[in-house]
Design a protein around this motif. Structure first.
Motif, PDB file in Angstrom:
ATOM      1  N   UNK A 482       0.810  -1.216   0.000  1.00  0.00           N
ATOM      2  CA  UNK A 482       0.000   0.000   0.000  1.00  0.00           C
ATOM      3  C   UNK A 482       0.843   1.266   0.000  1.00  0.00           C
ATOM      4  N   UNK A 483       2.140   1.149   0.302  1.00  0.00           N
ATOM      5  CA  UNK A 483       3.048   2.303   0.257  1.00  0.00           C
ATOM      6  C   UNK A 483       3.753   2.431  -1.091  1.00  0.00           C
ATOM      7  N   UNK A 484       3.288   1.671  -2.070  1.00  0.00           N
ATOM      8  CA  UNK A 484       3.878   1.673  -3.413  1.00  0.00           C
ATOM      9  C   UNK A 484       5.311   1.152  -3.399  1.00  0.00           C
ATOM     10  N   UNK A 485       5.633   0.277  -2.455  1.00  0.00           N
ATOM     11  CA  UNK A 485       6.958  -0.313  -2.372  1.00  0.00           C
ATOM     12  C   UNK A 485       6.928  -1.719  -2.948  1.00  0.00           C
ATOM     13  N   UNK A 486       8.015  -2.108  -3.608  1.00  0.00           N
ATOM     14  CA  UNK A 486       8.122  -3.458  -4.144  1.00  0.00           C
ATOM     15  C   UNK A 486       8.630  -4.391  -3.047  1.00  0.00           C
ATOM     16  N   UNK A 487       7.894  -5.471  -2.803  1.00  0.00           N
ATOM     17  CA  UNK A 487       8.261  -6.406  -1.747  1.00  0.00           C
ATOM     18  C   UNK A 487       8.343  -7.823  -2.308  1.00  0.00           C
ATOM     19  N   UNK A 488       9.106  -8.666  -1.628  1.00  0.00           N
ATOM     20  CA  UNK A 488       9.192 -10.085  -1.965  1.00  0.00           C
ATOM     21  C   UNK A 488       7.955 -10.789  -1.419  1.00  0.00           C
ATOM     22  N   UNK A 489       7.234 -11.490  -2.268  1.00  0.00           N
ATOM     23  CA  UNK A 489       5.977 -12.123  -1.853  1.00  0.00           C
ATOM     24  C   UNK A 489       6.195 -13.172  -0.770  1.00  0.00           C
ATOM     25  N   UNK A 491       8.909 -13.305   1.581  1.00  0.00           N
ATOM     26  CA  UNK A 491       9.460 -12.775   2.835  1.00  0.00           C
ATOM     27  C   UNK A 491       8.760 -11.525   3.319  1.00  0.00           C
ATOM     28  N   UNK A 492       8.002 -10.883   2.423  1.00  0.00           N
ATOM     29  CA  UNK A 492       7.345  -9.610   2.729  1.00  0.00           C
ATOM     30  C   UNK A 492       8.365  -8.508   3.052  1.00  0.00           C
ATOM     31  N   UNK A 493       9.610  -8.701   2.638  1.00  0.00           N
ATOM     32  CA  UNK A 493      10.649  -7.694   2.799  1.00  0.00           C
ATOM     33  C   UNK A 493      10.789  -6.903   1.499  1.00  0.00           C
ATOM     34  N   UNK A 494      11.354  -5.696   1.632  1.00  0.00           N
ATOM     35  CA  UNK A 494      11.574  -4.882   0.448  1.00  0.00           C
ATOM     36  C   UNK A 494      12.493  -5.606  -0.531  1.00  0.00           C
ATOM     37  N   UNK A 495      12.167  -5.506  -1.820  1.00  0.00           N
ATOM     38  CA  UNK A 495      12.996  -6.144  -2.843  1.00  0.00           C
ATOM     39  C   UNK A 495      14.334  -5.424  -2.965  1.00  0.00           C
ATOM     40  N   UNK A 496      15.381  -6.194  -3.081  1.00  0.00           N
ATOM     41  CA  UNK A 496      16.695  -5.606  -3.338  1.00  0.00           C
ATOM     42  C   UNK A 496      16.720  -5.045  -4.754  1.00  0.00           C
ATOM     43  N   UNK A 497      17.519  -4.008  -4.939  1.00  0.00           N
ATOM     44  CA  UNK A 497      17.639  -3.399  -6.264  1.00  0.00           C
ATOM     45  C   UNK A 497      18.068  -4.426  -7.302  1.00  0.00           C
ATOM     46  N   UNK A 503      14.682  -8.372 -13.050  1.00  0.00           N
ATOM     47  CA  UNK A 503      13.382  -8.314 -13.707  1.00  0.00           C
ATOM     48  C   UNK A 503      13.428  -7.382 -14.913  1.00  0.00           C
ATOM     49  N   UNK A 504      14.058  -6.233 -14.723  1.00  0.00           N
ATOM     50  CA  UNK A 504      14.077  -5.231 -15.798  1.00  0.00           C
ATOM     51  C   UNK A 504      14.850  -5.715 -17.023  1.00  0.00           C
ATOM     52  N   UNK A 505      15.822  -6.613 -16.801  1.00  0.00           N
ATOM     53  CA  UNK A 505      16.602  -7.132 -17.916  1.00  0.00           C
ATOM     54  C   UNK A 505      15.717  -7.798 -18.969  1.00  0.00           C
ATOM     55  N   UNK A 594      11.266   2.931  -5.636  1.00  0.00           N
ATOM     56  CA  UNK A 594      11.557   1.601  -5.115  1.00  0.00           C
ATOM     57  C   UNK A 594      12.963   1.223  -5.532  1.00  0.00           C
ATOM     58  N   UNK A 595      13.928   1.462  -4.675  1.00  0.00           N
ATOM     59  CA  UNK A 595      15.290   1.145  -5.051  1.00  0.00           C
ATOM     60  C   UNK A 595      15.815   2.170  -6.031  1.00  0.00           C
ATOM     61  N   UNK A 596      17.034   1.964  -6.487  1.00  0.00           N
ATOM     62  CA  UNK A 596      17.685   2.910  -7.374  1.00  0.00           C
ATOM     63  C   UNK A 596      16.987   2.973  -8.721  1.00  0.00           C
TER      64      UNK A 596
END
Length: 687
Positions: A482-489, A491-497, A503-505, A594-596
């Motif tokens: 809900x904070x527009x942050x990308x999280x790991x489904x 661990x529910x932790x923020x995704x590392x850059x 993913x972007x690759x 969300x990250x760099x």
């Protein structure tokens, strides 16, 4: 009425209807025609038809039509025949007028009589005459059309807005690019190389043309031209560094990076940042100044005001002095926008560097300004050594062959280049490990079999680049909270850059290109086949994992036409979000980064009609971008208006070293390479 005089004798409305039914003219021109007729009520039928022919040619990017009936006929019949072939290829039932066996004869009569009427009748309410290349101030003409007689005595009909733009560009270009450079010698190049050597982590292997651009840029406004990967933006980085180093007062100047699209602007800044990594000192003022630069679309640079449909920077309100302007992808800039940019430049104390490749597709709107300006041969440095692919690579040699093919005879292929051999679809397999792999695929002529072949190709493509590397599994593991942050489904932790980078690759490693939007080989069908190959069963327009492209500027969100992203899900609410990698990090919206360099936007903030699926994109949309692996679909019919040299060259040169697969036939491919877009723009700088 016989078929032989059908086009000549038909009513004006029926003539327009034929062009409209063949998709040869935009509907807006019917309203413009009606307005002109209301202003000039004695227009002959043939004069009106000539105006419709001119409006149809405007749609192709021309800004004027010659008033020599034979030359006008030759140009028009090229378009007319391509319209008929396109209509036939799409199985349309042609209007009986369009089926005339004597169209050439009929159009010759229309143009002969219509041009005579335009030149001799008193159509003074809508047409103004200009003579001997004497250009008055833009805006001086009060009529919607201009007939201009050049210094050579040739007469042309212009829409006044395009005539004004031509005058502005010719006048401003003579002032801006007034310096005639002497040839750069080896001593100057050695001295320039020696300036940079102690500043860099390792010696940079400058080509002579790159050093020439850096040296000339110290004292000139300059056009730097060259194919993809020749280092145009890299040269700009070094040019700016030396300019700022040698001119301490310029450290207080503003630097503006701009391009026609947001994607191209982002890539220019990203390329400049990559070039900055070559420098040792990351604490000096020059490094800081260049590293903090922001990139703009040209509309944003000129401060477009949608309420007034005008730019805040114009001839009356110019940019401030002490500004350096770097304009990339200049081939994509139309004549009107180019003129407005030059008008808005400061009166003095500025520098302008224009980058572009005239062999790529010209602007969507009218004009081919870059190519016209380069005809002088005095205002540009041409870079020729590509880092994207070298001349000995398969893709590099193909790009050179395509450029040479314009000069070859009919059905001929340039000497010293192996003629493409097209393979059947059964022999094609895709791999992520390909390097400099070039393939030509021929599909079957039967429409149903062709459709099956296309679907089979897309399935093999998706298996190699999305299914096997588990793209969907990765994208579903990345969720938005809900904070527009990308999280790991899990661990529910923020995704590392690094996870977002991985993913972007996927967006950069493979892309399908097509010349067409509609039809079996058009991007709409190709994206539907991708969806099917990915196993997406939902009927919704948008889905998790989808590549989306923004097709209309969204200035409040700092998103621009051409920006691409990946759709992510928000499990708690079921809402969808768009993940984008942004280089323009100075501007933040209400969304959190969300990250760099990554940012997410709720998809609901974006108009659905300003988004389209982007696993497959048009070659036009690919300009300014590069992808590791490309599959490019070309039209099936020789003479198709989108089958041309610039289209093929642009698509081929989007490939970054890995693989290129061209889907066509040998006949259409060779014919397309030999067909060049020749726009009548009429810019004569004459330096």
């Amino acid at each position: 009425m016989t078929n032989s005089n059908a086009l000549f004798g038909c009513e004006v409305k029926a003539f327009y209807d034929v062009l409209r039914d063949l998709n040869g003219i935009a509907p807006i021109y019917s309203k413009i025609h009606n307005l002109l007729c209301s202003m000039q009520n004695n227009l002959s039928d043939c004069a009106q038809k000539v105006l419709y022919i001119y409006f149809s040619l405007l749609d192709d990017g021309n800004t004027r039509i010659t008033l020599d009936p034979q030359k006008a006929l030759a140009k028009w019949m090229i378009k007319w025949n391509s319209l008929l072939k396109l209509a036939n290829s799409e199985c349309k039932k042609l209007n009986s007028l369009a089926n005339s066996d004597h169209a050439n004869e009929a159009f010759a009569c229309i143009l002969e009589k219509g041009i005579t009427d335009i030149l001799t009748q008193s159509y003074t309410h809508i047409i103004e005459f200009r003579y001997n290349n004497v250009h008055t101030e833009p805006g001086a003409a009060t009529k919607p059309l201009v007939i201009h007689t050049s210094a050579q005595g040739d007469k042309y009909l212009y829409a006044t807005r395009y005539f004004d733009a031509t005058c502005i560009i010719e006048s401003k270009a003579r002032d801006i690019f007034s310096y005639h450079a002497n040839a750069i010698n080896d001593e100057q190049r050695i001295k320039c190389q020696q300036f940079f050597d102690p500043l860099l982590h390792s010696t940079f292997p400058f080509a002579d043309s790159q050093l020439d651009a850096i040296i000339r840029g110290q004292s000139e406004n300059l056009i730097i031209t060259g194919g993809p990967g020749t280092g145009k933006t890299t040269v700009i980085c070094f040019l700016l560094w030396k300019l700022l180093s040698d001119n301490e007062d310029m450290l207080n100047w503003s630097i503006k990076l701009a391009a026609p699209s947001g994607k191209a602007a982002d890539r220019m800044r990203e390329s400049l940042l990559n070039s900055l990594t070559k420098f040792k000192d990351k604490t000096c003022q020059i490094y800081t100044m260049l590293h903090q630069l922001e990139s703009y679309t040209l509309h944003r640079l000129l401060s477009y005001n949608p309420r007034s449909n005008r730019f805040n920077y114009d001839a009356q309100h110019r940019f401030p002095e002490k500004t350096l302007f770097i304009i990339d992808e200049a081939s994509m800039i139309d004549i009107d926008l180019f003129a407005k940019l030059l008008q808005a430049l400061p009166e003095k104390n500025y520098k302008l560097f224009i980058l572009g490749d005239p062999d790529q597709l010209p602007s969507v709107e009218a004009g081919a300004v870059l190519g016209e300006m380069l005809k002088t041969g005095k205002v540009a440095v041409k870079l020729s050594e590509s880092q994207r692919f070298n001349r000995d690579s398969k893709i590099g040699r193909l790009s050179l062959a395509i450029q040479e093919a314009k000069k070859s005879g009919e059905d001929a292929w340039p000497d010293n280049y192996e003629k493409p051999v097209f393979e059947p679809i059964s022999s094609i397999a895709f791999s992520q490990t390909d390097h400099d792999r070039l393939r030509f695929v021929s599909l079957r002529e039967d429409r149903k079999e062709d459709e099956k072949d296309v679907e089979k190709l897309i399935k093999a493509w998706c298996d190699a680049f999305y299914i096997e590397p588990k793209y969907l599994e990765l994208v579903r593991k990345i969720q938005v909270n809900h904070n527009h942050e990308c999280i790991d489904a899990d661990t529910q932790q923020l995704c590392a850059t690094q996870v977002l980078d991985t993913l972007w690759q996927f967006t950069e490693s493979a892309r399908i290109l097509s010349a067409e939007r509609k039809g079996i080989r058009g991007v709409q069908s190709l994206n539907a086949y991708v969806r099917k190959a990915l196993g997406i069963q939902l009927s919704d327009s948008f889905y998790v994992g989808q590549f989306l492209m923004i097709t209309e500027n969204q200035p409040t969100l700092k998103l621009y036409n051409g920006d691409c992203g990946i759709v992510l899900g928000e499990p708690q609410s079921g809402r969808l979000h768009l993940l984008l990698k942004k280089v323009r990090t100075q501007h933040k919206s209400d969304c959190e980064e969300n990250g760099s360099n990554y940012v997410t936007y709720p998809l609901s903030l974006l108009p659905s009609d300003a988004l389209e699926s982007a696993f497959a994109i048009t070659i036009h949309k690919s300009q300014g971008s590069g992808y590791g692996n490309i599959m490019m679909f070309l039209p099936k019919t020789v003479g198709h208006p989108l089958l041309n040299n610039q289209m093929i060259y642009t698509g081929v040169t989007r490939t970054e070293k890995k693989s290129l697969t061209i889907v066509a036939s040998q006949a259409t491919f060779v014919a397309g390479c030999q067909t060049s877009i020749e726009r009548d723009t009429g810019i004569e700088i004459g330096m």
